[in-house]
Design a protein around this motif. Structure first.
Motif, mmCIF file in Angstrom:
data_model
loop_
_atom_site.group_PDB
_atom_site.id
_atom_site.type_symbol
_atom_site.label_atom_id
_atom_site.label_comp_id
_atom_site.label_asym_id
_atom_site.label_seq_id
_atom_site.Cartn_x
_atom_site.Cartn_y
_atom_site.Cartn_z
ATOM 1 N N ALA A 636 -3.168 -4.769 11.170
ATOM 2 C CA ALA A 636 -3.179 -5.341 9.823
ATOM 3 C C ALA A 636 -3.313 -4.222 8.807
ATOM 4 C CB ALA A 636 -4.335 -6.327 9.670
ATOM 5 N N GLU A 645 1.008 0.603 5.786
ATOM 6 C CA GLU A 645 2.067 -0.027 6.568
ATOM 7 C C GLU A 645 2.734 0.987 7.488
ATOM 8 O OE1 GLU A 645 6.081 -2.748 5.906
ATOM 9 O OE2 GLU A 645 4.523 -2.665 4.341
ATOM 10 N N THR A 659 1.541 -7.518 17.286
ATOM 11 C CA THR A 659 1.626 -8.371 16.097
ATOM 12 C C THR A 659 1.191 -7.559 14.895
ATOM 13 O OG1 THR A 659 1.116 -10.327 17.416
ATOM 14 C CG2 THR A 659 0.838 -10.503 15.027
ATOM 15 N N LEU A 661 0.568 -7.460 10.629
ATOM 16 C CA LEU A 661 0.384 -8.144 9.347
ATOM 17 C C LEU A 661 0.443 -7.085 8.255
ATOM 18 C CD1 LEU A 661 -2.624 -10.516 10.201
ATOM 19 C CD2 LEU A 661 -0.227 -11.161 10.034
ATOM 20 N N THR A 662 1.455 -7.146 7.433
ATOM 21 C CA THR A 662 1.558 -6.185 6.338
ATOM 22 C C THR A 662 0.680 -6.638 5.174
ATOM 23 O OG1 THR A 662 3.525 -7.310 5.530
ATOM 24 C CG2 THR A 662 3.860 -5.457 7.031
ATOM 25 N N ASP A 664 0.946 -8.006 2.258
ATOM 26 C CA ASP A 664 1.053 -9.338 1.657
ATOM 27 C C ASP A 664 0.574 -10.434 2.592
ATOM 28 O OD1 ASP A 664 2.066 -8.227 -0.634
ATOM 29 O OD2 ASP A 664 4.168 -8.528 -0.061
ATOM 30 N N ASP A 665 0.667 -10.186 3.896
ATOM 31 C CA ASP A 665 0.300 -11.199 4.889
ATOM 32 C C ASP A 665 -1.129 -11.050 5.394
ATOM 33 O OD1 ASP A 665 2.902 -12.259 4.818
ATOM 34 O OD2 ASP A 665 3.588 -10.736 6.247
ATOM 35 N N SER A 666 -1.783 -9.941 5.065
ATOM 36 C CA SER A 666 -3.123 -9.676 5.596
ATOM 37 C C SER A 666 -4.171 -10.404 4.771
ATOM 38 C CB SER A 666 -3.403 -8.164 5.598
ATOM 39 O OG SER A 666 -2.603 -7.524 6.538
ATOM 40 N N ARG A 667 -4.261 -11.680 5.012
ATOM 41 C CA ARG A 667 -5.291 -12.498 4.377
ATOM 42 C C ARG A 667 -6.456 -12.649 5.347
ATOM 43 N NH1 ARG A 667 -2.749 -14.648 0.033
ATOM 44 N NH2 ARG A 667 -4.293 -16.268 -0.313
ATOM 45 N N SER A 670 -5.784 -14.986 8.289
ATOM 46 C CA SER A 670 -4.785 -14.490 9.234
ATOM 47 C C SER A 670 -5.318 -13.306 10.033
ATOM 48 C CB SER A 670 -3.499 -14.110 8.498
ATOM 49 O OG SER A 670 -3.744 -13.124 7.519
ATOM 50 N N ALA A 702 -5.540 -9.034 1.356
ATOM 51 C CA ALA A 702 -4.685 -9.553 0.278
ATOM 52 C C ALA A 702 -5.405 -10.582 -0.587
ATOM 53 C CB ALA A 702 -3.417 -10.157 0.872
ATOM 54 N N ASP A 703 -6.265 -11.402 0.015
ATOM 55 C CA ASP A 703 -6.946 -12.450 -0.752
ATOM 56 C C ASP A 703 -8.424 -12.162 -0.961
ATOM 57 O OD1 ASP A 703 -7.514 -12.748 1.929
ATOM 58 O OD2 ASP A 703 -7.578 -14.935 1.873
#
Length: 807
Positions: A636, A645, A659, A661-662, A664-667, A670, A702-703
């Motif tokens: 992640a 990244e 797997t 998680l970049t 934007d997807d690393s919440r 997730s 991200a969040d």
């Protein structure tokens, strides 16, 4: 139509109970002017006396109450009410025996199951609290709570439950204490800000006893200001008294100053009992700070405490007076609280050491720590287990010093393991999924984002949420058993021939290392002054070196850092390496050495090693040979990390499948889901270490922030975690021997090994080194071997190191 005297009195009582004392005083003055009824006027004077006591005039309050009670012709009920009020005033002044007698007299007369009856029970419970008579105290509080609940009186019910929390605190049940106080606070806060402040005064005591002194002292300072603004001098003095008690362990000079202020305040108020209690703290602080003390002052103050009913505090002060070795040890009652019994063993250990009886000192210190172990077995939460070790710090140092003087490697190894194992011996039962806890953490993330660039921990909403999160985590994390601590011979029988254990021990004055191999064990003395000098400024050099790449400044910084690392290597490793030849090492270290980047020391360059939380834990949790053949890898990348990244893609290339998680997807959800599905997890994100409460350390996703508490909610954690984030390898040193940080959070949750750095690392260095580490992990190498090989193959010197079971 103007209000009657009775109505005005009722209004004054309501305002006084809500701590709106100015409003109460006006209503009561008007009520007294409108009546000729001596019975009513006596009741009005009793309420005025309560207001006077609360606003810093206890002597005037007692005189007014006594005069009201002496009026002829009063009804039996009014006599009972006034007796109860006078009993409460005597309680505030510290005359506990007289207070209980007056309150009991009132309880026998006032109508049973009435609100007045319940209030009297509440006040008598406080008397019994201060005398540490917990069973009758709890009985009074539970009876009062039942009356309030039956009457639908929510505010006094909240106060009764809050006081039950305080009784739980005195009984050592910190989890129940915090739960009851936290859940009662909203109702108290709805009454008035002062009611909330009075509740916070007690809650600060829970935090103090749990070892969270930074937070406790900030809360005490805040409520002291509130009391001062309202001219509540008695309450302000009580806040200062508790602040001094908190400062005793870590800053005795500050404790002496604070206690002296409290003594002066209570003396001016005529609160002789409280003044005596504060004087006891002042004497204790002065002795701890190394100041001159007169044994007669201790004897006189202990006698005054005992005379006023503070028997536990009197015994504690008498014990402290015996630290110098003079006089007989006071006898402890059978129901003495755990901290007092531990203090008695500490005094025995110190006295025995001073007399050269080290074996006796070791027995006393061991017995004291067994009491702490029994207490800790009621806690599952990591921060509580680590923090409560505060109560054993002096015992631990007494034991370590005595063990070092024996010159016996087995004895010193045993005490090293006691120190390392103290907050790990209780195995937790992971809490079930808690939607409310998850919701509170999500709200904290939003607030941290909203308050970016400020001291977010000072925000009232943040503090309330953090308190609720901590309370829920403390109360839902159970105890799953006790981990055993191994002896030296067993450790020798379980390590490979190519492995050595380096158990570093700090006694408070000296630094030594117990070097253990399968066939030998010896104590190696080390140069503590040299280490101490090199540690001063080490972190600054490391941070500047990570930020400065190229140019003349870089060379200057590099030379300074190299010299500092060379000094540390000469002091910490050279004597040890001269005593042992081994291919790899398991290190256990005291908190005072927690900030050292061991991987950057020349003596460990390219050498596989792991920083074990304890030898006992390392040997018990080592992976078996039939480990999983195809581990699942997850990666992640957090936001605002330029090369994150690139780093995870490069590292993931070592695995047949992974797997990713970049940014934007690393919440948070997730990433925690990914953690639950991975055997190896690599997170490249900005991180920050929260020194005040390391469980609120976190990774920026991200969040928002993934907190230490979020990790505790992951049902199945990875076997290996790599944290490529500034600062998250750091730990907060807790009470000399305990350390707690994000690495420990993952290890406590069940992760076998965490690879992290205690200081900043340049992005380019982290990316290249860790991708090489993954090549080793993917080929089946142990984490420590993979990290050492990566350092050699890349030629990079970085502070990444293995924590836990690196091999």
């Amino acid at each position: 139509m103007p209000l009657s005297a009775t109505e005005l009195h009722q209004r004054g009582v309501a305002a006084a109970n809500a701590r709106r004392f100015g409003q109460a005083r006006r209503a009561l003055t008007a009520a007294s002017a409108r009546t000729d009824d001596e019975d009513l006027r006596a009741r009005i004077d009793g309420t005025v006396a309560y207001v006077l006591a609360q606003t810093g005039r206890p002597a005037d309050a007692e005189r007014l109450s006594t005069a009201a009670l002496a009026r002829p012709g009063l009804s039996e009920e009014t006599v009972a009410v006034l007796s109860g009020q006078l009993g409460t005033l005597l309680l505030y002044s510290g005359r506990l025996d007289e207070a209980e007698a007056m309150l009991t007299r009132a309880i026998r007369v006032v109508a049973a199951e009435s609100a007045e009856h319940a209030n009297l029970l509440m006040n008598r419970a406080v008397v019994r609290m201060q005398r540490h008579e917990l069973a009758p105290c709890i009985a009074d509080l539970e009876h009062a709570a039942a009356i309030f609940e039956a009457a639908g009186e929510e505010e006094p019910l909240a106060e009764a439950r809050h006081n039950l929390g305080y009784a739980a605190l005195l009984g050592g049940d910190l989890v129940a204490a915090l739960a009851l106080m936290t859940r009662s606070r909203p109702a108290l806060a709805a009454t008035s800000d002062l009611a909330a402040a009075i509740g916070d005064l007690d809650r600060a005591e829970v935090l103090r006893d749990a070892g969270l002194t930074t937070e406790a002292e900030a809360l005490l300072a805040e409520v002291a200001v509130q009391f001062g603004a309202q001219r509540m001098r008695q309450a302000r003095g009580e806040a200062e008294f508790h602040l001094a008690r908190s400062q005793l362990r870590h800053d005795p000079r500050a404790a002496e100053r604070t206690a002296r202020t409290a003594v002066r305040r209570f003396t001016a108020l005529g609160s002789d009992g409280w003044a005596t209690r504060a004087e006891a703290v002042r004497l204790d602080a002065r002795l701890r700070a190394g100041g001159r003390t007169d044994p007669a002052d201790f004897a006189r103050t202990a006698s005054a405490l005992r005379r006023r009913g503070f028997r536990t505090e009197a015994t504690g002060l008498a014990l402290t007076a015996r630290l110098g070795g003079r006089g007989r040890m006071p006898r402890l009652p059978p129901d003495a609280p755990t901290p007092l019994r531990m203090h008695a063993q500490e005094v025995r250990a110190v006295r025995a050491s001073a007399a050269g009886r080290d074996r006796e000192a070791l027995r006393a210190a061991s017995d004291g720590l067994e009491l702490l172990t029994t207490w800790q077995q009621s806690f599952g939460a990591l921060d509580l287990q680590a923090s409560v070790a505060m109560h054993g710090a002096d015992l631990m140092f007494a034991g370590l010093a005595a063990a070092a003087r024996t010159g016996d490697p087995a004895v010193l190894f045993e005490w090293s393991e006691r120190a390392r194992h103290l907050s790990q011996q209780v195995a937790p039962v992971r809490p079930p999924h808690d939607p409310e806890l998850a919701g509170d953490l999500a709200e904290l993330r939003m607030l941290r984002a909203d308050l970016a660039g400020t001291d977010w921990s000072g925000d009232a909403r943040v503090r309330a949420l953090r308190a609720r999160v901590r309370e829920r985590q403390w109360s839902t994390t159970g105890v799953g058993g006790t981990r055993t601590r191994i002896e030296l011979a067993e450790a020798q029988g379980r390590i490979a021939d190519d492995t050595a254990i380096l158990a570093y021990v700090f006694t408070g004055a000296e630094l030594q290392c117990v070097v253990v191999t399968a066939s030998d064990a010896r104590i190696v003395p080390l140069d503590w002054p040299g280490v101490r000098g090199a540690l001063d400024g080490l972190r600054a050099d490391l941070d500047v070196a990570a930020l400065t790449r190229g140019g003349p400044m870089a060379a200057l910084v590099e030379r300074s850092l190299d010299e500092r690392l060379r000094v540390l290597d000469d002091a910490l490793l050279a004597p040890v390496r001269a005593a042992v030849q081994a291919r790899r090492f398991a290190l256990t270290i005291p908190g005072i050495l927690a900030g050292i980047p061991w991987a950057m020391l020349p003596g460990l360059s390219g050498v596989p090693f792991t920083l074990a939380t304890s030898v006992s834990r390392w040997l018990a949790d080592r992976p078996t040979e039939d480990r999983m053949r195809a581990p699942r890898a997850g990666f992640a990348a957090g936001p605002r990390v330029p090369r994150a990244e690139e780093e995870i893609r490069r590292a993931a290339a070592a695995w047949p499948s992974a797997t990713l998680l970049t940014a934007d997807d690393s919440r948070v959800t997730s990433v925690t889901d990914l953690a639950g599905e991975s055997d190896v997890l690599h997170i490249a994100a900005h991180g920050r270490h929260a020194t005040g409460n390391p469980m609120f350390s976190g990774l920026e996703l991200a969040d928002g922030t993934l907190f230490g508490y979020d990790v505790d909610l992951i049902p199945h954690v990875p076997a290996t975690v790599l944290l490529s984030a500034c600062e998250l390898g750091r730990s907060s040193v807790r009470w000399g021997e305990e350390a707690l940080g994000m690495t420990r959070v993952w290890l406590h949750a069940g992760t076998g090994c965490v690879i992290a750095a205690p200081v900043m690392v340049a992005d380019a260095v982290a990316g290249e080194l860790l991708s090489a580490v993954h090549e080793g992990l993917a080929s089946g190498a142990d984490a420590a071997d993979a990290l050492a090989a990566a350092s050699l193959s890349t030629g990079l010197r970085a502070p990444f190191q293995c924590h836990g079971n690196g091999f």
